[in-house]
Design an enzyme around this catalytic site. Sequence first.
Site, mmCIF file in Angstrom:
data_model
loop_
_atom_site.group_PDB
_atom_site.id
_atom_site.type_symbol
_atom_site.label_atom_id
_atom_site.label_comp_id
_atom_site.label_asym_id
_atom_site.label_seq_id
_atom_site.Cartn_x
_atom_site.Cartn_y
_atom_site.Cartn_z
ATOM 1 N N ARG A 175 -6.510 -2.422 3.411
ATOM 2 C CA ARG A 175 -5.800 -3.446 2.442
ATOM 3 C C ARG A 175 -5.384 -4.834 2.918
ATOM 4 O O ARG A 175 -4.196 -4.989 2.478
ATOM 5 C CB ARG A 175 -4.554 -2.389 1.923
ATOM 6 C CG ARG A 175 -5.004 -1.161 1.605
ATOM 7 C CD ARG A 175 -5.582 -1.070 0.237
ATOM 8 N NE ARG A 175 -6.020 0.216 -0.211
ATOM 9 C CZ ARG A 175 -7.298 0.885 0.171
ATOM 10 N NH1 ARG A 175 -8.210 0.122 1.025
ATOM 11 N NH2 ARG A 175 -7.428 2.220 -0.209
ATOM 12 N N SER A 210 -0.311 2.477 -5.617
ATOM 13 C CA SER A 210 0.385 2.856 -4.423
ATOM 14 C C SER A 210 1.149 1.787 -3.599
ATOM 15 O O SER A 210 1.097 0.789 -3.617
ATOM 16 C CB SER A 210 -0.981 3.132 -3.282
ATOM 17 O OG SER A 210 -1.839 3.948 -4.063
ATOM 18 N N GLU A 240 2.301 -1.642 0.565
ATOM 19 C CA GLU A 240 1.000 -2.011 0.114
ATOM 20 C C GLU A 240 1.175 -2.991 -0.947
ATOM 21 O O GLU A 240 0.238 -4.083 -1.101
ATOM 22 C CB GLU A 240 0.263 -0.912 -0.345
ATOM 23 C CG GLU A 240 -1.120 -1.153 -0.689
ATOM 24 C CD GLU A 240 -2.116 0.241 -0.843
ATOM 25 O OE1 GLU A 240 -2.993 0.246 -1.804
ATOM 26 O OE2 GLU A 240 -1.804 1.208 -0.277
#
Length: 298
Positions: A172, A221, A291
């Site tokens: 990510r 998320s 995130e």
Amino acid sequence: MMVVSALPGVRGKLTANAPLAALVWFKAGGTAQWLFEPADLDDLRGFLRDLDPAVPVMALGLGSNMIVRDGGVEGVVVRLGKAFAKVTAREGHVLECGGGASGILVSSTARDAGISGVEFLRSIPGTVGGFVRMNGGAYGSEVKDVLVDCDVVLRSDELVTLATADLGYTYRHSELPEGAIVVSARFQGRPGEPAAIQAEMDRIAASREASQPLRSKTGGSTFKNPDGHKAWELVDRAGCRGLTMGGAQVSEKHTNFLINTGDATSTEIEALGEEVRRRVKDSSGVTLEWEIQRVGRP
């Protein structure tokens, strides 16, 4: 807010003090000092070329994985519109995708062309530019697995093509330069049957619907999965399921999602995330990393 004395002329749309809450999934947050929606690539490059180099620039896609803080965003927020939202199937099962194209458009275009391997993009709420920047992923696949290269406009206005290896991808995360805007990308697929591709997309969509609070104002998320752990399990074990702070809540359905139950401020949403991080650290010793991208001034 910094003072911007004069802005270059544009053919697209340039809005001062533009509210951003409606443009992000949390439906919360402040304004952009300037919101620029370029007419095309030349409009974008000309604007950046003539813009005072001291003025910060930030790209905004669908605003799905983002908290815009209540103090707003300094400088210019660039949002790519229809001119950057085309997807075309090329020879060799390659998809040519505009930086503003959604994951749903990419995957459905691939299906119609008999190209498999990008079905997972159906499940990521966002645009190609965001996927490339964040190495977006789901259901066992990541952008780095399918990206050939991408065209990026740097803050200086220079247009460069970066291969996957140039982006320094990790989980990510990429090393895309600050202020750079992804205007297009090529994804490598493989031959597939449209019916089988659709079936896989349906399976992914059903799985998301069953496990995630998709009908809520959420940011996707919230925390990265730490090595050897699932973020949602750590949050759950720390007793945070359903935890609230003002109008913000940890989802009962999926504990790695924060939701705006009605009129939460971005300050409340971010503070709730920090409280979750604190409780998880206390209960498991693991430090969760955000995130969700958090931008702007508190």
